[in-house]
Design an enzyme around this catalytic site. Structure first.
Site, PDB file in Angstrom:
ATOM      1  CG  ASN A   7      13.284 -43.076 -17.763  1.00 11.19           C
ATOM      2  OD1 ASN A   7      13.394 -44.261 -18.106  1.00 11.19           O
ATOM      3  ND2 ASN A   7      13.553 -42.662 -16.545  1.00 11.19           N
ATOM      4  NE  ARG A  93      17.618 -44.100 -16.216  1.00 22.49           N
ATOM      5  CZ  ARG A  93      17.168 -44.220 -14.991  1.00 22.49           C
ATOM      6  NH1 ARG A  93      15.972 -43.782 -14.664  1.00 22.49           N
ATOM      7  NH2 ARG A  93      17.906 -44.785 -14.068  1.00 22.49           N
ATOM      8  CG  HIS A 182      21.166 -44.701  -9.592  1.00 25.83           C
ATOM      9  ND1 HIS A 182      21.338 -45.394  -8.410  1.00 25.83           N
ATOM     10  CD2 HIS A 182      19.851 -44.765  -9.882  1.00 25.83           C
ATOM     11  CE1 HIS A 182      20.172 -45.874  -8.009  1.00 25.83           C
ATOM     12  NE2 HIS A 182      19.260 -45.513  -8.876  1.00 25.83           N
ATOM     13  NE  ARG A 242      15.726 -52.078  -6.988  1.00 25.19           N
ATOM     14  CZ  ARG A 242      16.251 -51.062  -7.658  1.00 25.19           C
ATOM     15  NH1 ARG A 242      17.556 -50.933  -7.750  1.00 25.19           N
ATOM     16  NH2 ARG A 242      15.483 -50.182  -8.225  1.00 25.19           N
ATOM     17  CD  GLU A 385      18.830 -39.903 -13.060  1.00 25.92           C
ATOM     18  OE1 GLU A 385      17.899 -39.528 -12.326  1.00 25.92           O
ATOM     19  OE2 GLU A 385      19.124 -41.096 -13.222  1.00 25.92           O
TER      20      GLU A 385
END
Ligand code: ADP
Length: 400
Positions: A7, A93, A182, A242, A385
């Protein structure tokens, strides 16, 4: 088969080496401050091997970072494989697959060109993901690589869910639509949830991935039909820093009033908003809970706002799907924040959600936290993940 999962961010790179024989983690770690003063961390999960904790390693580019990872993995004393030949493939990823990618794909020239084409949609992440791919190509020439996209799982959404109510030409000509993120996490936990439900023929599941970044998805029969993030990861529920969904008018109003340019404005919405922005305390839910318990009203407001918006979206998705069999909580806050889970589920009794406070207070990677008579089952499922990326990589590499 052993799969290296990467990642890659712009100045950091997380990695895991997974043995797919029994899906066990052999080693994991992190390269930080790539291009700066390079810090390298390595954690072998094999007995008798020593870890390396944030030591200085020169990593001017991602290629040196990958080389440091490989050196550690094959190190005669503390490595977990004898040589690079034991690593069969690499899974990456990749943030944004745009409209092009509905599933994971083998990295070849066409795939790289398509990821590049998506850079305007994922300007921070896609270039970094490509640097990770490029570094592996340099350090492990000929090794199969697979790109696994954060957006891919959501590509089953129907047009009414992904279309924005702006002139249609922006969709047709500029690819403006809801993509969602996601996706690998939503795919993993929604599939696990269906298994835990006993693989019914039909299922309606709401997944709540609540971490630093947060998103919900609505999944019918294992397929995503809606999600809260949009063209980018700024949309949906409020997050650590955010803003989540806001009225576009705010942007024009604040830019006009304070003379911000668009970069400053976007920095405020991405980095200074969310629960940090409301509380002025922290983006971390543990800090917010501590401050709120000491009477900090803005920390409490930030938590209330977050819980309220997640609860509202759960209601919206139950309406969208015409019912709900299960709700899943995952990621840092979803897996660990028992109070947050309880507050989110408050007031959802009308739709058949009944949390069991004792079960909710327990800790486990996978457990049910609703009462036996709750019509809607509520689960905590630790996301994975990396395992999902490794599974896709294995499937594609085996088919070569
Ligand atoms: P990311 O989106 O960066 O992958 P994570 O899924 O790791 O983030 O979630 C990180 C967040 O999880 C932290 O900001 C913190 O707020 C939250 N978190 C971690 N542990 C707890 C806990 N015990 N209680 C409440 N929140 C927690």
């Amino acid at each position: 088969m052993k799969i290296l999962v990467i990642n890659a961010g712009s100045s950091s790179l997380k990695y895991q080496l997974i043995d797919m024989e029994n899906e066990t983690l052999l080693a994991k770690g992190l390269c930080e401050r790539i291009g700066l003063d390079g810090k390298f961390t390595y954690k072998p999960l094999v007995e008798g091997k020593s870890k390396i904790d944030a030591v200085d390693v020169a990593m001017p580019t991602h290629a040196e970072a990958i080389q440091a990872v490989l050196n550690a993995l094959i190190d005669p004393a503390n490595g977990v494989v004898a040589s690079m030949d034991e690593i069969d493939a690499v899974g990456h990823r990749v943030l944004h697959g745009g409209k092009a990618f509905t599933k994971s794909c083998l990295v070849d020239d066409a795939c790289i060109a398509a990821i590049k084409k998506c850079i305007p949609l994922g300007p921070l992440h896609n270039p970094a993901n490509l640097m990770g791919i490029d570094a592996c190509t340099k350090c492990m020439p000929g090794k199969p690589q697979v790109a696994v996209f954060d957006t891919a799982f959501h590509m089953t959404m129907p047009p009414k869910a992904y279309t924005y109510a702006i002139p249609y030409e922006y969709y047709e000509n500029d690819d403006v639509r809801r993509y969602g993120f996601h996706g690998t996490s939503h795919r993993y936990v929604s599939a696990r949830c269906v298994e835990l439900l006993g693989n019914p023929e039909h299922s309606k599941v709401i997944c709540c991935h609540l971490g630093n970044g947060s998103s919900l998805s609505a999944c019918v029969d294992g397929q995503c039909v809606d999600t809260t993030m949009g063209l980018g990861p700024l949309a949906g529920v409020p997050m650590g820093t955010r803003c989540g969904d806001i009225d576009g008018t705010i942007i024009e109003y604040l830019m006009g009033k304070h003379g911000y340019d668009i970069k400053e404005m976007m920095n405020i919405l991405n980095k200074k908003s969310g629960v940090l922005g409301i509380s002025g305390v922290s983006s971390d839910f543990r800090d917010l809970e501590a401050a709120a318990s000491q009477g900090n009203e803005r920390a409490q407001l930030a938590l209330d706002k977050f819980n309220y918006e997640v609860r509202k979206d759960i209601g919206a998705y139950a309406a969208a799907m015409g019912g709900c069999d299960a709700i899943v909580f995952t990621a840092g806050v979803g897996e660990n924040g028992a109070d947050t889970r309880a507050h989110i589920c408050e007031g959802l009794e009308y739709m058949g959600v009944k949390l069991d406070p004792a079960k909710n207070a327990q800790r486990a990677d996978e457990h049910i936290i609703s009462t036996d008579d709750s019509k809607v089952k509520v689960f905590v499922i630790a996301t994975n993940e990396e395992l999902m990326i490794a599974r896709d990589t294995k499937a594609i590499a085996e088919a070569l």
